[in-house]
Design an enzyme around this catalytic site. Structure first.
Site, mmCIF file in Angstrom:
data_model
loop_
_atom_site.group_PDB
_atom_site.id
_atom_site.type_symbol
_atom_site.label_atom_id
_atom_site.label_comp_id
_atom_site.label_asym_id
_atom_site.label_seq_id
_atom_site.Cartn_x
_atom_site.Cartn_y
_atom_site.Cartn_z
ATOM 1 C CG ASP A 189 -2.291 0.483 0.994
ATOM 2 O OD1 ASP A 189 -2.444 1.315 0.091
ATOM 3 O OD2 ASP A 189 -3.226 0.096 1.734
ATOM 4 C CG ASP A 217 -9.509 2.026 -0.838
ATOM 5 O OD1 ASP A 217 -8.511 2.035 -1.587
ATOM 6 O OD2 ASP A 217 -9.439 1.830 0.385
HETATM 7 C C1 GLA Z 1 -5.967 1.194 1.483
HETATM 8 C C2 GLA Z 1 -6.131 0.212 0.333
HETATM 9 C C3 GLA Z 1 -7.259 -0.762 0.644
HETATM 10 C C4 GLA Z 1 -6.954 -1.502 1.943
HETATM 11 C C5 GLA Z 1 -6.720 -0.507 3.076
HETATM 12 C C6 GLA Z 1 -6.200 -1.180 4.333
HETATM 13 O O1 GLA Z 1 -7.069 2.037 1.608
HETATM 14 O O2 GLA Z 1 -6.373 0.893 -0.868
HETATM 15 O O3 GLA Z 1 -7.447 -1.676 -0.426
HETATM 16 O O4 GLA Z 1 -5.823 -2.313 1.753
HETATM 17 O O5 GLA Z 1 -5.770 0.489 2.703
HETATM 18 O O6 GLA Z 1 -5.979 -0.283 5.378
#
Ligand code: GLA
Length: 402
Positions: A149, A204
């Site tokens: 990430d 997301d």
């Molecule tokens: C980010 C990523 C998500 C998930 C969260 C976890 O937002 O884009 O897909 O992995 O972190 O905290």
């Protein structure tokens, strides 16, 4: 002097080889399950073992899903005195190696999550400055897939940070799929092919089809929001390196037609298929969507060409994806809020995709039409196609060349 030059050359060749992506690791988009969309950080060994068992008993594994990926929340809040990451002993009393062995014993591959920054998005220890030791730890546990990430990464250069982790994974000698998750901020489609096998293209996803809702001050993207950001970058994906429009929300609260449309579109996009629902509580409808082998075969088509938006009129979009052996996948999407009847004359529309160099003139070639959801044959391209498509639903066809 000659000797020195020779050693320098060898060192250069070795480092270039290490930096390179393993092109054979994901010749088709990776398929699996990830804990984030449904459970967030609320994961532990008993719950996850249940998920592993359901992965098998529901038929997901046999439908082609392979990876079982733990997202954020698996760690203790601090590294140990030697600087090593530790699986949270309350959540994983038997340790991560034991859990990985369990996943492997059921015939799946094991994936884990961390972050290029100093912390993960949920505040657990990040990897910055620990790339090689973390990679070695994952390899010792038998990790096959790492999602990496981009939170708490202020001041870092994305390209360099991901290249470093890629090299660290490569240096372990274990084949580990590297899934870059920097949300498309630094246009990873232009450079990440060197580092990993897939890269997120957007922020997301949430379980929303058209408009998404704001919760706790944050608005995730809807399926259609994400879809609209994929067409312009399709030329960067192909076997071994994939655009990732984020994990699936099938079974997480959308209507069944919306789930079907979401899944179909992701398969048209050659997206990695990471299911994100509670596998232990799957309805038959959700299972039928996630395990539809004919639709999955479109996603996994070995040519690896992403679909393009071919035609758009009155809330109906037509997406086309060239497949092996001259076949085509054609997906009619009804984005409007009313049911619509399409009447589509194949012969009146030439397909000309310069990216994949595909040209189809339906006055010259004939295709059989197979409806991949109703499992019915719908005649050939020599006749006008008439079908009703409900709002927020799709008609997904495989055109089989005659
Ligand atoms: C980010 C990523 C998500 C998930 C969260 C976890 O937002 O884009 O897909 O992995 O972190 O905290």
């Amino acid at each position: 002097m000659k000797k020195l030059l020779y050693s320098l050359l060898l060192a250069f060749i070795a480092s270039a080889a290490i930096a390179q992506n393993n092109p054979n690791l994901a010749l088709t988009p990776p398929m699996g399950w990830n804990s984030w969309n449904i459970f967030q950080v609320n994961i532990d060994e008993p719950l996850l073992k249940k998920m592993v068992d359901s992965y098998v008993s529901s038929g997901m594994r046999d439908a082609g899903y392979t990876y079982f990926v733990l997202d954020d929340g698996w760690m203790s809040m601090e590294r140990d005195k030697d600087g090593q990451l530790v699986a949270d002993p309350k959540k994983f009393p038997n340790g991560m190696k034991e859990f990985a062995d369990y996943v492997h014993s059921k015939g799946m591959k094991f994936g884990i999550y961390n972050c290029a920054g100093t912390k993960t998005c949920a505040g657990y220890p990040g990897t910055r400055g620990h790339e090689y030791e973390d990679a070695r730890l994952y390899a010792s546990w038998g990790v096959d897939y790492l999602k990496f990430d981009w939170c708490y990464a202020e001041g870092e250069n994305a390209k360099e940070a991901y290249a470093t982790m890629s090299k660290a994974l490569k240096a372990t000698g274990r084949p580990i799929v590297f899934s870059l998750c920097e949300w498309g901020t630094h246009r990873p489609w232009l450079w990440a092919k060197e580092d990993g096998q897939l890269w997120r293209t957007t922020g997301d996803i949430g379980p929303y089809f058209d408009k998404s809702l704001t919760k706790n001050g944050w608005t995730p993207l809807s399926v259609l929001n994400i879809l609209d950001r994929q067409d312009s970058i399709r030329q960067y994906a192909g076997p071994g390196h994939w655009n990732d429009p984020d994990m699936l929300e099938v079974g997480n609260g959308m209507a069944v037609n919306e789930d079907r449309a979401h899944f179909s579109l992701w398969c048209m996009l050659a997206a990695p298929l990471m299911a994100g629902n509670d596998l232990g509580k799957m309805s038959d409808q959700t299972k039928d969507i996630l395990t539809n082998k004919d639709v999955i075969a479109i996603d996994q088509d070995p040519l690896g060409v992403e679909a393009f938006r071919y035609y758009s009129f009155d809330g109906i979009e037509i997406w086309v994806r060239p497949l092996v052996n001259g076949d085509l996948a054609v997906c009619f999407l009804n984005r409007s809020t009313r049911s619509q009847t399409i009447s589509y004359d194949w012969a009146a529309h030439l397909i000309d995709d310069t990216t994949s160099k595909t040209k189809v003139d339906f006055t010259q070639s004939n295709y059989k039409l197979r409806d991949l959801w109703s499992k019915k044959d719908l005649g050939t391209t020599q006749k006008t196609l008439k079908q009703v498509i409900p709002s927020y639903d799709v008609l997904m066809l495989r055109l089989v060349k005659q």
